[in-house]
Write a protein that holds these residues in place. Structure first.
Motif, PDB file in Angstrom:
ATOM      1  N   ALA A   1       0.775  -1.038   0.064  1.00 50.14           N
ATOM      2  CA  ALA A   1       0.085  -0.109   0.157  1.00 50.14           C
ATOM      3  C   ALA A   1       0.936   1.385   0.117  1.00 50.14           C
ATOM      4  CB  ALA A   1      -0.986  -0.009   1.365  1.00 50.14           C
ATOM      5  N   TRP A   2       0.378   2.191  -0.432  1.00 48.86           N
ATOM      6  CA  TRP A   2       1.190   3.535  -0.515  1.00 48.86           C
ATOM      7  C   TRP A   2       0.358   4.910  -0.381  1.00 48.86           C
ATOM      8  CZ3 TRP A   2      -0.114   0.570  -4.448  1.00 48.86           C
ATOM      9  CH2 TRP A   2      -1.004   1.105  -5.654  1.00 48.86           C
TER      10      TRP A   2
ATOM     11  N   LEU B   1       5.188   3.891   2.075  1.00 47.60           N
ATOM     12  CA  LEU B   1       4.822   2.647   1.592  1.00 47.60           C
ATOM     13  C   LEU B   1       4.806   1.534   2.962  1.00 47.60           C
ATOM     14  CD1 LEU B   1       7.746   3.122  -1.009  1.00 47.60           C
ATOM     15  CD2 LEU B   1       5.455   2.521  -1.728  1.00 47.60           C
ATOM     16  N   ALA B   2       3.800   0.731   2.864  1.00 45.95           N
ATOM     17  CA  ALA B   2       3.777  -0.376   3.824  1.00 45.95           C
ATOM     18  C   ALA B   2       3.604  -1.768   3.055  1.00 45.95           C
ATOM     19  CB  ALA B   2       2.861  -0.157   5.044  1.00 45.95           C
ATOM     20  N   GLY B   3       3.881  -2.717   3.685  1.00 45.39           N
ATOM     21  CA  GLY B   3       3.509  -4.195   2.854  1.00 45.39           C
ATOM     22  C   GLY B   3       4.508  -4.806   2.468  1.00 45.39           C
ATOM     23  N   GLN B   4       4.461  -5.538   1.461  1.00 41.76           N
ATOM     24  CA  GLN B   4       5.435  -6.287   0.836  1.00 41.76           C
ATOM     25  C   GLN B   4       6.098  -5.391  -0.288  1.00 41.76           C
ATOM     26  OE1 GLN B   4       6.267  -8.334  -2.998  1.00 41.76           O
ATOM     27  NE2 GLN B   4       4.720 -10.110  -2.024  1.00 41.76           N
ATOM     28  N   PHE B   5       7.475  -5.033  -0.228  1.00 36.07           N
ATOM     29  CA  PHE B   5       8.265  -4.275  -1.069  1.00 36.07           C
ATOM     30  C   PHE B   5       9.699  -4.163  -0.464  1.00 36.07           C
ATOM     31  CE2 PHE B   5       9.163  -0.202   1.209  1.00 36.07           C
ATOM     32  CZ  PHE B   5       8.188  -0.259   1.995  1.00 36.07           C
ATOM     33  N   ASP B   6      10.439  -3.826  -1.322  1.00 33.19           N
ATOM     34  CA  ASP B   6      11.978  -3.791  -0.967  1.00 33.19           C
ATOM     35  C   ASP B   6      12.295  -2.138  -0.864  1.00 33.19           C
ATOM     36  OD1 ASP B   6      14.719  -4.809  -0.856  1.00 33.19           O
ATOM     37  OD2 ASP B   6      14.934  -3.078  -2.377  1.00 33.19           O
ATOM     38  N   PHE B   7      12.796  -1.728   0.343  1.00 35.21           N
ATOM     39  CA  PHE B   7      12.768  -0.344   0.406  1.00 35.21           C
ATOM     40  C   PHE B   7      13.916   0.673  -0.595  1.00 35.21           C
ATOM     41  CE2 PHE B   7      14.326   3.657   2.371  1.00 35.21           C
ATOM     42  CZ  PHE B   7      13.171   4.363   2.410  1.00 35.21           C
TER      43      PHE B   7
ATOM     44  N   LEU C   1       3.596  -3.323  -7.432  1.00 35.03           N
ATOM     45  CA  LEU C   1       3.819  -1.834  -6.905  1.00 35.03           C
ATOM     46  C   LEU C   1       4.438  -0.979  -7.903  1.00 35.03           C
ATOM     47  CD1 LEU C   1       3.605  -0.004  -4.308  1.00 35.03           C
ATOM     48  CD2 LEU C   1       5.805  -0.969  -3.401  1.00 35.03           C
ATOM     49  N   PRO C   2       5.830  -1.480  -8.440  1.00 39.10           N
ATOM     50  CA  PRO C   2       6.464  -0.523  -9.428  1.00 39.10           C
ATOM     51  C   PRO C   2       5.478   0.208 -10.604  1.00 39.10           C
ATOM     52  CG  PRO C   2       7.734  -2.481  -8.595  1.00 39.10           C
ATOM     53  CD  PRO C   2       6.506  -2.876  -8.310  1.00 39.10           C
TER      54      PRO C   2
END
Lengths: 416, 416
Positions: free
Chosen positions: A29-30, A191-197, A99-100
């Motif tokens: 989520a963003w 940003l929160a959840g499944q992602f690479d910072f 996401l991207p």
């Protein structure tokens, strides 16, 4: 599970990226926040921010309205966010893998909305309809008026706008306002959840490094110094009662005393307002108090919906209970309120959407993000003694009251 | 993360325990469902179920009202659930460690509510106030009437009750109804989040093994066979339009064709109702269609809120779009609808509360719980061809329409 850690990175143009990767999530989520809210919209154009936010999704960058909707749907994006008093957020959520490309679309929406000639009047008409629907929504209408009288400056504005403001709006106003207020300084990508910072930061650099400028500075929220009573006479079945009074901002030392005391009033099933106003006396169908925050300003809103016959007694009991916090709260009440707050904190944080929104709000209000551990520790430090000490020095009073319904009421000494 | 697996255990008295431990969660949620809803309440006592559900929390087992509220608050329980058409649910959520003592309290609430003499009238008054507040909530009032005319039997009842039903209610009615309908046969205890299934079963055996009996059997939902148009004349600012028509129950083969087709109408940002009714024509502030389910019965509800001037055109376009599904949907629309459904499924399942509620609903409607993988596969099997084949044989028609507002409308051939 240990609490996730927030990472932060600021671009040279002032855009801050804050992210909290959450292990085990499949969704991301963003919330892309720009500090352009109702409080800073041009005078005489009240409602512009809502129209601009909605119109931003009607085509952006290389895509027209239809293509943009389809592109977002192709990624399964659930759109969130909206116009608010201090800012607008462009939020969404989808599966982590998407996401991207979703962020690519959102960069267009925020930086390069087409604001198309052919569609802006329909968007304005929707805003006018939303405004008109207030007439069929007495509680919402009362709250719009309550904020309007509680703040003496533009922080009392509602994002719903005014008929005069919406009707004098032009497409040029929208385009000029976007150019002036949608700027990176003070903007936040949460940003929160499944992602690479690190990957998110690299993508944000590509999308936003050439964005420039500083939006106009917002004033500071200015609540009334002398409380107000305002009645809206309307032939409704229920009487709506709203109360606004001072709270404690997030930035001040006793913020958590204020939050726990508010939960004693209106947290769990045995909270004071529920038992004293609703259950013991059967006065109201709905009663609550909540703690709200603008940057540098905390305030409380309390609400009761009741029959016209019971409305005076309801207001009297409600104001009495709000004031009675100054006489102290029991340690058992404090413990229950704390358990309820921490339990609901854990539950909110299960959702990547609510966590992304909370991160953006924290970064905006504090310039940093509180971890769940920090909030837990701060809540746990509150005791009935620290609450008593704070409220002895700052008793709740000066209640601003708005009522809507068939009956004008008397505001007693508790309030004025 | 792999999808969690549901475990099931049935007690000899007919209570089914279904649980889905979710790795990484700190919260636990539960939903204790008893098949006692508005549709099976005694004739002439409409609204009883809502009063009974609320009153059940006003003291149970060894605790009076105040003690029970405090005990729930001491565990940080966020109360959920409520009365529904087919059942009542007693739901809640808290930190995992507090689940066992919370279940102890909920067993008292469901099996041994005190239904106290001193408090029942206040609870009934709250229900009467809730009913009166419909007069200030035009959209809700329209939907209550829409269900009332769409079903020819008691499944058209609203849990909000009727004034006559609530006013003739006695405490004896409530106590007798609890004795008759709050029985273990067909009841469900659904759990999701952080807990151990075997331990939960052992606790449930202790709490519920000596509970006995079978509630009266519910009839089957009976929708109208000839569509109805009903207008409620009311001096509101907006015109409310509601449409009800047949859907496909969860138990039938083409359920997922129906669900995907509904998402094509009203799923994402580019969904048909949104673009055709709202954005292209600027007709409405709000428009949607949704798929609903009762046991053995699927039905759709569509909604539009608009100005009186635009209401006839809105209704015409809305019914046209609902019917146009029979002309087929494109593969691109189907793909977008599927991605949106699966993405929102993943997001809903982040929350232990929404998962516990979904598990209870599945077990009630199907006698088993669908895993996320099963739903995903079923959705993925849908194509534009399978939708076309289904709707060619079952074109959407026979629309029952309720409007509320200043203007009575004409329902065109699409509808009647």
């Amino acid at each position: 599970m240990t609490n996730p850690t927030t990472q932060t990175h600021q671009l040279p143009n002032g855009l801050t990226i804050v992210g909290e990767p959450m292990p085990g999530k499949r969704a991301s989520a963003w919330s892309l926040l720009v500090p352009a809210g109702a409080a800073t919209e041009p005078a005489g154009r009240e409602g512009l921010t809502t129209v601009l936010e909605g119109l931003s999704y009607r085509g952006a960058g290389p895509r027209d309205s239809h293509e943009l909707s389809d592109a977002l749907d192709d990624l399964g994006v659930e759109r969130g966010g909206g116009a608010d008093t201090e800012y607008s957020t462009f939020g969404g959520a989808t599966l982590g893998d998407y996401l991207p490309p979703a962020l690519d679309l959102y960069a267009d929406i925020v930086r390069r909305p087409r604001l198309p000639e052919a569609e802006w009047e329909a968007q304005r008409d929707l805003a006018l309809q939303s405004l008109a629907s207030l007439e069929d929504a007495p509680a919402r209408k009362m709250f719009v008026q309550l904020r309007r009288v509680y703040f003496t400056n533009d922080f009392g504005r509602s994002t719903i706008g005014t008929e005069a403001g919406l009707k004098s709006l032009t497409l040029n106003d929208l385009r000029a306002d976007h150019a002036a207020r949608f700027r990176p300084e003070g903007a936040i990508l949460a940003l929160a959840g499944q992602f690479d910072f690190d990957a998110a930061v690299r993508q944000a650099e590509t999308l936003f490094n050439d964005w420039e400028g500083t939006p106009p500075l917002a004033a500071t929220p200015a609540p009334v110094t002398t409380p107000v009573y305002h009645h809206i006479a309307q032939d409704t079945a229920q009487q709506q009662i709203g109360v606004a009074y001072a709270g404690v901002p997030l930035t001040e030392a006793h913020h958590y005393e204020y939050r726990v005391a508010t939960a004693v009033l209106s947290g769990g099933m045995g909270a004071r307002l529920f038992t004293e106003v609703r259950e013991k006396r059967g006065l109201v169908y709905s009663v609550s108090a909540s703690a709200l925050a603008l940057r540098g300003c905390g305030f409380s809103l309390a609400y009761a919906g009741t029959t016209p016959e019971r409305s005076q007694e309801t207001l009297d009991v409600l104001l009495g209970e709000l004031a009675r916090v100054a006489e102290g709260v029991s340690e058992a009440e404090v413990e229950r309120a704390k358990i309820g707050m921490l339990s609901s904190l854990v539950m909110q944080e299960e959702s990547s959407r609510s966590r992304a929104a909370a991160i953006a709000r924290d970064q905006f209000a504090l310039g940093r993000v509180r971890s769940l551990d920090e909030i837990t520790e701060a809540v746990n430090r509150v005791t009935s003694d620290t609450i008593a000490a704070y409220y002895a020095a700052h008793p709740p009073r000066d209640f601003t009251v708005v009522t809507l319904g068939p009956k004008e009421l008397q505001v007693t000494a508790h309030g004025l």
